[in-house]
Design a protein around this motif. Sequence first.
Motif, PDB file in Angstrom:
ATOM      1  N   ASP A  31       0.827  -1.054   0.195  1.00 10.89           N
ATOM      2  CA  ASP A  31      -0.007   0.041  -0.062  1.00 10.89           C
ATOM      3  C   ASP A  31       0.901   1.239   0.027  1.00 10.89           C
ATOM      4  OD1 ASP A  31      -1.894   1.996   0.398  1.00 10.89           O
ATOM      5  OD2 ASP A  31      -3.426   0.213   1.353  1.00 10.89           O
ATOM      6  N   ASP A  32       0.347   2.082  -0.751  1.00 14.37           N
ATOM      7  CA  ASP A  32       1.384   3.575  -0.982  1.00 14.37           C
ATOM      8  C   ASP A  32       0.728   4.512   0.120  1.00 14.37           C
ATOM      9  OD1 ASP A  32      -0.922   4.290  -2.248  1.00 14.37           O
ATOM     10  OD2 ASP A  32       0.224   5.054  -3.945  1.00 14.37           O
ATOM     11  N   PHE A  33      -0.479   4.112   0.599  1.00 15.48           N
ATOM     12  CA  PHE A  33      -0.980   5.203   1.687  1.00 15.48           C
ATOM     13  C   PHE A  33      -1.583   6.392   1.058  1.00 15.48           C
ATOM     14  CE2 PHE A  33       1.148   2.364   4.330  1.00 15.48           C
ATOM     15  CZ  PHE A  33       0.480   2.098   5.401  1.00 15.48           C
ATOM     16  N   SER A  34      -1.778   6.528  -0.296  1.00 19.00           N
ATOM     17  CA  SER A  34      -2.219   7.655  -1.071  1.00 19.00           C
ATOM     18  C   SER A  34      -3.795   8.121  -0.777  1.00 19.00           C
ATOM     19  CB  SER A  34      -2.087   7.320  -2.668  1.00 19.00           C
ATOM     20  OG  SER A  34      -2.853   6.382  -3.051  1.00 19.00           O
ATOM     21  N   THR A  35      -4.578   7.126  -0.344  1.00 20.01           N
ATOM     22  CA  THR A  35      -5.890   7.201  -0.216  1.00 20.01           C
ATOM     23  C   THR A  35      -6.332   6.767   1.268  1.00 20.01           C
ATOM     24  OG1 THR A  35      -6.641   4.997  -0.789  1.00 20.01           O
ATOM     25  CG2 THR A  35      -6.440   6.846  -2.439  1.00 20.01           C
ATOM     26  N   VAL A  36      -5.386   6.487   2.207  1.00 18.00           N
ATOM     27  CA  VAL A  36      -5.489   5.997   3.311  1.00 18.00           C
ATOM     28  C   VAL A  36      -5.602   7.290   4.569  1.00 18.00           C
ATOM     29  CG1 VAL A  36      -4.780   4.605   5.211  1.00 18.00           C
ATOM     30  CG2 VAL A  36      -4.524   3.855   2.876  1.00 18.00           C
ATOM     31  N   LYS A  37      -6.809   7.103   5.338  1.00 18.32           N
ATOM     32  CA  LYS A  37      -6.689   7.939   6.332  1.00 18.32           C
ATOM     33  C   LYS A  37      -6.745   7.258   7.804  1.00 18.32           C
ATOM     34  CE  LYS A  37      -9.026  12.170   8.522  1.00 18.32           C
ATOM     35  NZ  LYS A  37     -10.274  12.755   8.221  1.00 18.32           N
ATOM     36  N   TYR A  38      -7.740   6.314   7.923  1.00 17.67           N
ATOM     37  CA  TYR A  38      -7.882   5.647   9.097  1.00 17.67           C
ATOM     38  C   TYR A  38      -7.094   4.184   8.845  1.00 17.67           C
ATOM     39  CZ  TYR A  38     -11.402   9.330   9.851  1.00 17.67           C
ATOM     40  OH  TYR A  38     -12.104  10.422   9.832  1.00 17.67           O
ATOM     41  N   HIS A  39      -5.902   4.378   9.036  1.00 18.30           N
ATOM     42  CA  HIS A  39      -5.309   2.863   8.703  1.00 18.30           C
ATOM     43  C   HIS A  39      -5.230   2.262  10.197  1.00 18.30           C
ATOM     44  CE1 HIS A  39      -0.911   2.691  10.015  1.00 18.30           C
ATOM     45  NE2 HIS A  39      -1.062   1.570   9.518  1.00 18.30           N
ATOM     46  N   ALA A  40      -5.433   0.991  10.135  1.00 20.37           N
ATOM     47  CA  ALA A  40      -5.199   0.115  11.360  1.00 20.37           C
ATOM     48  C   ALA A  40      -4.874  -1.233  10.797  1.00 20.37           C
ATOM     49  CB  ALA A  40      -6.556   0.005  11.804  1.00 20.37           C
ATOM     50  N   LEU A  41      -3.365  -1.415  10.708  1.00 15.20           N
ATOM     51  CA  LEU A  41      -2.992  -2.727  10.205  1.00 15.20           C
ATOM     52  C   LEU A  41      -2.357  -3.363  11.685  1.00 15.20           C
ATOM     53  CD1 LEU A  41      -1.149  -2.294   7.074  1.00 15.20           C
ATOM     54  CD2 LEU A  41      -3.067  -3.472   7.098  1.00 15.20           C
ATOM     55  N   PRO A  42      -2.556  -4.667  11.888  1.00 18.86           N
ATOM     56  CA  PRO A  42      -2.201  -5.480  12.955  1.00 18.86           C
ATOM     57  C   PRO A  42      -0.497  -5.426  12.775  1.00 18.86           C
ATOM     58  CG  PRO A  42      -4.047  -6.666  12.019  1.00 18.86           C
ATOM     59  CD  PRO A  42      -3.330  -5.611  11.020  1.00 18.86           C
ATOM     60  N   GLU A  43      -0.019  -5.474  14.020  1.00 18.47           N
ATOM     61  CA  GLU A  43       1.351  -5.623  14.045  1.00 18.47           C
ATOM     62  C   GLU A  43       1.879  -6.836  13.326  1.00 18.47           C
ATOM     63  OE1 GLU A  43       3.005  -5.434  17.960  1.00 18.47           O
ATOM     64  OE2 GLU A  43       2.347  -3.442  18.520  1.00 18.47           O
ATOM     65  N   LYS A  44       1.197  -7.951  13.283  1.00 17.33           N
ATOM     66  CA  LYS A  44       1.952  -9.094  12.624  1.00 17.33           C
ATOM     67  C   LYS A  44       1.895  -9.096  10.958  1.00 17.33           C
ATOM     68  CE  LYS A  44      -0.811 -12.218  14.818  1.00 17.33           C
ATOM     69  NZ  LYS A  44      -1.357 -13.727  15.090  1.00 17.33           N
ATOM     70  N   VAL A  45       1.432  -8.164  10.529  1.00 17.75           N
ATOM     71  CA  VAL A  45       1.411  -8.265   9.134  1.00 17.75           C
ATOM     72  C   VAL A  45       2.480  -7.329   8.558  1.00 17.75           C
ATOM     73  CG1 VAL A  45       0.045  -6.903   7.052  1.00 17.75           C
ATOM     74  CG2 VAL A  45      -1.261  -7.631   8.993  1.00 17.75           C
ATOM     75  N   LYS A  46       3.166  -8.019   7.478  1.00 16.00           N
ATOM     76  CA  LYS A  46       4.207  -7.661   6.873  1.00 16.00           C
ATOM     77  C   LYS A  46       3.742  -6.298   6.061  1.00 16.00           C
ATOM     78  CE  LYS A  46       8.065  -8.907   3.574  1.00 16.00           C
ATOM     79  NZ  LYS A  46       8.534  -9.957   2.666  1.00 16.00           N
ATOM     80  N   LEU A  47       4.441  -5.464   5.905  1.00 14.23           N
ATOM     81  CA  LEU A  47       3.883  -4.034   5.304  1.00 14.23           C
ATOM     82  C   LEU A  47       5.079  -3.592   4.104  1.00 14.23           C
ATOM     83  CD1 LEU A  47       2.084  -1.544   4.360  1.00 14.23           C
ATOM     84  CD2 LEU A  47       3.064  -0.195   6.419  1.00 14.23           C
ATOM     85  N   ILE A  48       4.650  -3.615   2.911  1.00 17.06           N
ATOM     86  CA  ILE A  48       5.640  -3.006   1.643  1.00 17.06           C
ATOM     87  C   ILE A  48       4.786  -1.687   1.544  1.00 17.06           C
ATOM     88  CG2 ILE A  48       6.481  -3.401  -0.505  1.00 17.06           C
ATOM     89  CD1 ILE A  48       6.459  -6.474   0.126  1.00 17.06           C
ATOM     90  N   LYS A  49       5.669  -0.645   1.757  1.00 22.15           N
ATOM     91  CA  LYS A  49       4.892   0.732   1.449  1.00 22.15           C
ATOM     92  C   LYS A  49       5.361   1.216  -0.179  1.00 22.15           C
ATOM     93  CE  LYS A  49       4.115   5.202   3.308  1.00 22.15           C
ATOM     94  NZ  LYS A  49       4.377   6.115   4.505  1.00 22.15           N
ATOM     95  N   GLY A  50       4.465   0.963  -0.914  1.00 21.96           N
ATOM     96  CA  GLY A  50       4.739   1.415  -2.170  1.00 21.96           C
ATOM     97  C   GLY A  50       3.353   1.390  -3.160  1.00 21.96           C
ATOM     98  N   LYS A  51       3.702   1.698  -4.557  1.00 25.87           N
ATOM     99  CA  LYS A  51       2.378   1.167  -5.424  1.00 25.87           C
ATOM    100  C   LYS A  51       2.568  -0.121  -5.845  1.00 25.87           C
ATOM    101  CE  LYS A  51       2.019   6.231  -7.114  1.00 25.87           C
ATOM    102  NZ  LYS A  51       0.648   6.246  -6.642  1.00 25.87           N
ATOM    103  N   ILE A  52       1.557  -0.921  -6.033  1.00 27.43           N
ATOM    104  CA  ILE A  52       1.790  -2.289  -6.448  1.00 27.43           C
ATOM    105  C   ILE A  52       2.028  -2.390  -8.038  1.00 27.43           C
ATOM    106  CG2 ILE A  52      -0.751  -2.155  -7.302  1.00 27.43           C
ATOM    107  CD1 ILE A  52       1.370  -5.271  -5.823  1.00 27.43           C
ATOM    108  N   GLU A  53       2.080  -1.442  -8.570  1.00 24.69           N
ATOM    109  CA  GLU A  53       2.496  -1.308 -10.128  1.00 24.69           C
ATOM    110  C   GLU A  53       3.950  -1.195 -10.166  1.00 24.69           C
ATOM    111  OE1 GLU A  53       0.267   2.724  -9.697  1.00 24.69           O
ATOM    112  OE2 GLU A  53      -0.104   0.722  -9.164  1.00 24.69           O
ATOM    113  N   SER A  54       4.589  -0.762  -9.070  1.00 21.13           N
ATOM    114  CA  SER A  54       6.061  -0.536  -9.069  1.00 21.13           C
ATOM    115  C   SER A  54       6.660  -1.418  -8.313  1.00 21.13           C
ATOM    116  CB  SER A  54       6.546   0.894  -9.028  1.00 21.13           C
ATOM    117  OG  SER A  54       5.860   1.337  -7.754  1.00 21.13           O
ATOM    118  N   THR A  55       6.050  -2.337  -7.747  1.00 23.52           N
ATOM    119  CA  THR A  55       6.444  -3.426  -6.867  1.00 23.52           C
ATOM    120  C   THR A  55       6.872  -4.689  -7.199  1.00 23.52           C
ATOM    121  OG1 THR A  55       5.078  -2.377  -4.883  1.00 23.52           O
ATOM    122  CG2 THR A  55       6.111  -4.403  -4.372  1.00 23.52           C
TER     123      THR A  55
END
Length: 307
Positions: A31-55
């Motif tokens: 997720d690149d967080f471009s449309t995110v305001k109320y984000h709530a990801l659990p700690e156990k989730v692996k996060l890759i910050k970026g656009k899917i089209e360039s990941t």
Amino acid sequence: MKILISGGAGFLGSFLVESLIKEDHDITVVDDFSTVKYHALPEKVKLIKGKIESTDLNEKFDYVVHLAARPSPEDYIQHPVETAMSNSMGTYKMLEITRKSDGVMVYTSSSEVYGSAEIVPTPETYWGKVNPNGIRSCYDESKRFSEALIMSYYREYGLDVRIQRPFNVYGPRLREDGSYGRVVSRFIYQAIKGEDITIFGDGNQTRAFLYVDDWVNATLKMMFLKSLKGEVFNVGSNKEMKIIDLASMILEMSGSTSKIKFLPPRPDDPPRRAADISKAREKLGWEPKVSVEDGLKKTIEWFREQL
């Protein structure tokens, strides 16, 4: 199971992740967080910050869920290129990951693929009536392209793909602000703040609203049920509601004294929308459980806490 979710920090994604993590699945979110305001990801989730089209990912996943999109009309009209890219190159990237993984892909398309439908409630067999180069085409047509590309992978490579078409999903965490605001969250925010309720057009256009918990339940069934390869499902409600009636209901439920203000209609805004869910009932054993009244009550309470 090992699961990849694009757009997993957004409105729909965050609720899906919460449900999956309870079952101890291994979740990776892009997720690149471009449309995110109320984000709530659990700690156990692996996060890759970026656009899917360039990941680029070399890992293999059992399930791939493509949610990344800019679904708010005011927002995607302002960002047409980014909107089209997530539903073209983004979809291609997710398909390639699924193919290399020999996994299952669930794509979240949109009821927008139907455009100004001439059949309401609209079945999955309806081809759509969409302006291919209008102001909304960056979203509508890129969603339609995504479906075409996904079904091409199904036909050429035998990939296990499933496509859903959500209809106006709402609930807590749905952005209400600026160009991101969607109709339910925007009306609730305006009502609570005592601002004018702004309606595009005369308010007689209809939508069919689905509470986010019902969407999650349908999505889980689409992910894990067998024998759904190549299937397309409406995920929504068959109960039409006029936008003016939605505004009146929110005003009453929130106890607001806000007034209703009418704005010029949006270009190419569909006049009616509701889902034929016969196929979802038959093949998924699914139908909405949460009434509009109950869903709005939960959503209003959540926004009151935020404000």
